[in-house]
Motif scaffolding. Sequence first.
Motif, PDB file in Angstrom:
ATOM      1  N   THR A 190       0.858  -1.179   0.000  1.00  0.00           N
ATOM      2  CA  THR A 190       0.000   0.000   0.000  1.00  0.00           C
ATOM      3  C   THR A 190       0.897   1.232   0.000  1.00  0.00           C
ATOM      4  OG1 THR A 190      -0.139   0.128   2.421  1.00  0.00           O
ATOM      5  CG2 THR A 190      -1.797  -1.229   1.288  1.00  0.00           C
ATOM      6  N   ASP A 191       0.309   2.380  -0.245  1.00  0.00           N
ATOM      7  CA  ASP A 191       1.107   3.602  -0.239  1.00  0.00           C
ATOM      8  C   ASP A 191       1.729   3.857   1.129  1.00  0.00           C
ATOM      9  OD1 ASP A 191       0.418   3.919  -2.846  1.00  0.00           O
ATOM     10  OD2 ASP A 191      -1.110   5.449  -2.500  1.00  0.00           O
ATOM     11  N   ALA A 192       0.970   3.582   2.196  1.00  0.00           N
ATOM     12  CA  ALA A 192       1.498   3.797   3.542  1.00  0.00           C
ATOM     13  C   ALA A 192       2.650   2.844   3.853  1.00  0.00           C
ATOM     14  CB  ALA A 192       0.380   3.630   4.571  1.00  0.00           C
ATOM     15  N   LEU A 193       2.508   1.563   3.456  1.00  0.00           N
ATOM     16  CA  LEU A 193       3.588   0.606   3.679  1.00  0.00           C
ATOM     17  C   LEU A 193       4.801   0.937   2.815  1.00  0.00           C
ATOM     18  CD1 LEU A 193       1.586  -2.752   3.886  1.00  0.00           C
ATOM     19  CD2 LEU A 193       2.608  -1.440   5.766  1.00  0.00           C
ATOM     20  N   ASP A 194       4.562   1.429   1.616  1.00  0.00           N
ATOM     21  CA  ASP A 194       5.690   1.831   0.776  1.00  0.00           C
ATOM     22  C   ASP A 194       6.448   2.994   1.399  1.00  0.00           C
ATOM     23  OD1 ASP A 194       5.136  -0.098  -1.063  1.00  0.00           O
ATOM     24  OD2 ASP A 194       4.090   1.217  -2.471  1.00  0.00           O
ATOM     25  N   ALA A 195       5.735   3.989   1.900  1.00  0.00           N
ATOM     26  CA  ALA A 195       6.401   5.121   2.554  1.00  0.00           C
ATOM     27  C   ALA A 195       7.183   4.661   3.778  1.00  0.00           C
ATOM     28  CB  ALA A 195       5.363   6.179   2.938  1.00  0.00           C
ATOM     29  N   HIS A 196       6.616   3.694   4.513  1.00  0.00           N
ATOM     30  CA  HIS A 196       7.321   3.165   5.689  1.00  0.00           C
ATOM     31  C   HIS A 196       8.615   2.461   5.286  1.00  0.00           C
ATOM     32  CE1 HIS A 196       8.175   0.986   9.368  1.00  0.00           C
ATOM     33  NE2 HIS A 196       8.133  -0.143   8.693  1.00  0.00           N
ATOM     34  N   SER A 197       8.555   1.617   4.258  1.00  0.00           N
ATOM     35  CA  SER A 197       9.759   0.897   3.833  1.00  0.00           C
ATOM     36  C   SER A 197      10.803   1.850   3.279  1.00  0.00           C
ATOM     37  CB  SER A 197       9.383  -0.159   2.784  1.00  0.00           C
ATOM     38  OG  SER A 197       8.823   0.449   1.639  1.00  0.00           O
ATOM     39  N   ILE A 198      10.386   2.904   2.601  1.00  0.00           N
ATOM     40  CA  ILE A 198      11.338   3.889   2.075  1.00  0.00           C
ATOM     41  C   ILE A 198      12.055   4.600   3.217  1.00  0.00           C
ATOM     42  CG2 ILE A 198      11.519   6.041   0.776  1.00  0.00           C
ATOM     43  CD1 ILE A 198       9.081   5.002  -0.875  1.00  0.00           C
ATOM     44  N   ALA A 199      11.297   4.968   4.249  1.00  0.00           N
ATOM     45  CA  ALA A 199      11.922   5.628   5.400  1.00  0.00           C
ATOM     46  C   ALA A 199      12.896   4.704   6.108  1.00  0.00           C
ATOM     47  CB  ALA A 199      10.830   6.115   6.359  1.00  0.00           C
ATOM     48  N   ILE A 200      12.543   3.426   6.244  1.00  0.00           N
ATOM     49  CA  ILE A 200      13.429   2.478   6.917  1.00  0.00           C
ATOM     50  C   ILE A 200      14.722   2.288   6.124  1.00  0.00           C
ATOM     51  CG2 ILE A 200      13.641   0.102   7.722  1.00  0.00           C
ATOM     52  CD1 ILE A 200      11.801   1.957   9.362  1.00  0.00           C
TER      53      ILE A 200
END
Length: 436
Positions: free
Chosen positions: A99-109
């Motif tokens: 999802t967009d939220a999970l993608d943003a989370h993985s990018i930040a990590i």
Amino acid sequence: MGQVIIGVDPHKLSATIEVVDQDEKLLGAGRFSTDRAGCAAMRTYTRSWPERLWAVEGANGAGRPLAQRLLEAGEHVVDVPAKLAARVRLFDTGHNRKTDALDAHSIAIVAVRTQGLRVLKVDGELEALRMLADRREALTRRRVAVVNRLQALLAELLPGQAKKDITTGQAKQLLASVRPRDVAGRTRRRIAAEELAELVVVDAKIRKATAELKTLVLARDSHLMELRGVGPVVAARILADVGDIARFADRNRFASWTGTAPLDASSGQQDRHRLSRAGNRRMNHMIHIAAVTQLRLDTDGRAYYRRKRSEGKKPMEALRCLKRRISDAIYRQLVTDAQRVLDEHLEAGPGGHCGASLLSSATGSHPHTGTSDQPLPGPAPTTLPLTRLTEKPHPGPAPQHPRRRAGTVKVQRPTGRTTLTATSVDADSREPIPTP
């Protein structure tokens, strides 16, 4: 409060962000539109964290417009490869849901755990070079379509006299030699004349774009056009796509990125390599143009190609060997040009002080940045420290992270499809490299 990382999952009409600290603790998240009001709202939302670093996925693709606007606003931005974000999402909890939220989370990590991500910077000349190169490429495709339509009409007006490639002068002569009297013939000739007029306009635009590209290439003090087979168009595309040559640790990494490094396909007693379709295919096409041009002329490249053919290699195998040598020559020239520019800056120094350093980074304690897509694991040292920022950079992420989310693993540098050695191209790698 220390530095925070803002992971951005960009789309054409929206951008989803997640803000985390050095310990990967969630501090904030949101979804904003990519228009002017949305970008202003996103920056207003993140102003509460003065020490911030933006991590944008695909800054050379879908994330380019947003990354450019952030840079123009004075923000510090790094590029996160999609494969690293996908790797975090795979090993994180949630069964690899996307999802967009999970993608943003993985990018930040990825930005928190990975050192050496490519730091973006404002370069107006390079951006103009990229736009002009894209424009000329689009004009070339348009010319091919016009010529195909014109050829089809001429084949009906003058059967058996169609040429494989036709110029505007030849098309004018062919049209002047035919005077159909029936309605269909007159209509066909009128449409052909309109296509010819469009071809003249497109050719003029292509010549103008080529001249502009040559001017910009020379203005960047590049000597790529001194290589045989490398003209203004090829040189401009190389400069626009490569950007900072310090992204690549050595010529092997560069060859892997251009797709000119063959993949090892050995098995048992059989030692062989196969074609690699990985990397930047547009850059591979530019190198292919340079190789074909060298084969048409009396160059060292043609002598090298013939020597490989005499050793028993097939035509395409010999051509791939030549493309690898051209890739190495391009890399050496880019390194030489970048080193010369760096030496000039170091000699002058800011404010006229000789020897003052202009190097800085927004990604950590290391002032040099490496490529974010390397064929070997682990952060590799760069060849040239060229990345500079005009403002004082924020301190980078800490190399150690005491707390991690359950189910995640530490992200390392991306592992490529092959490990390129000195014998990856052919067994005769110790031969002198021909000068293209």
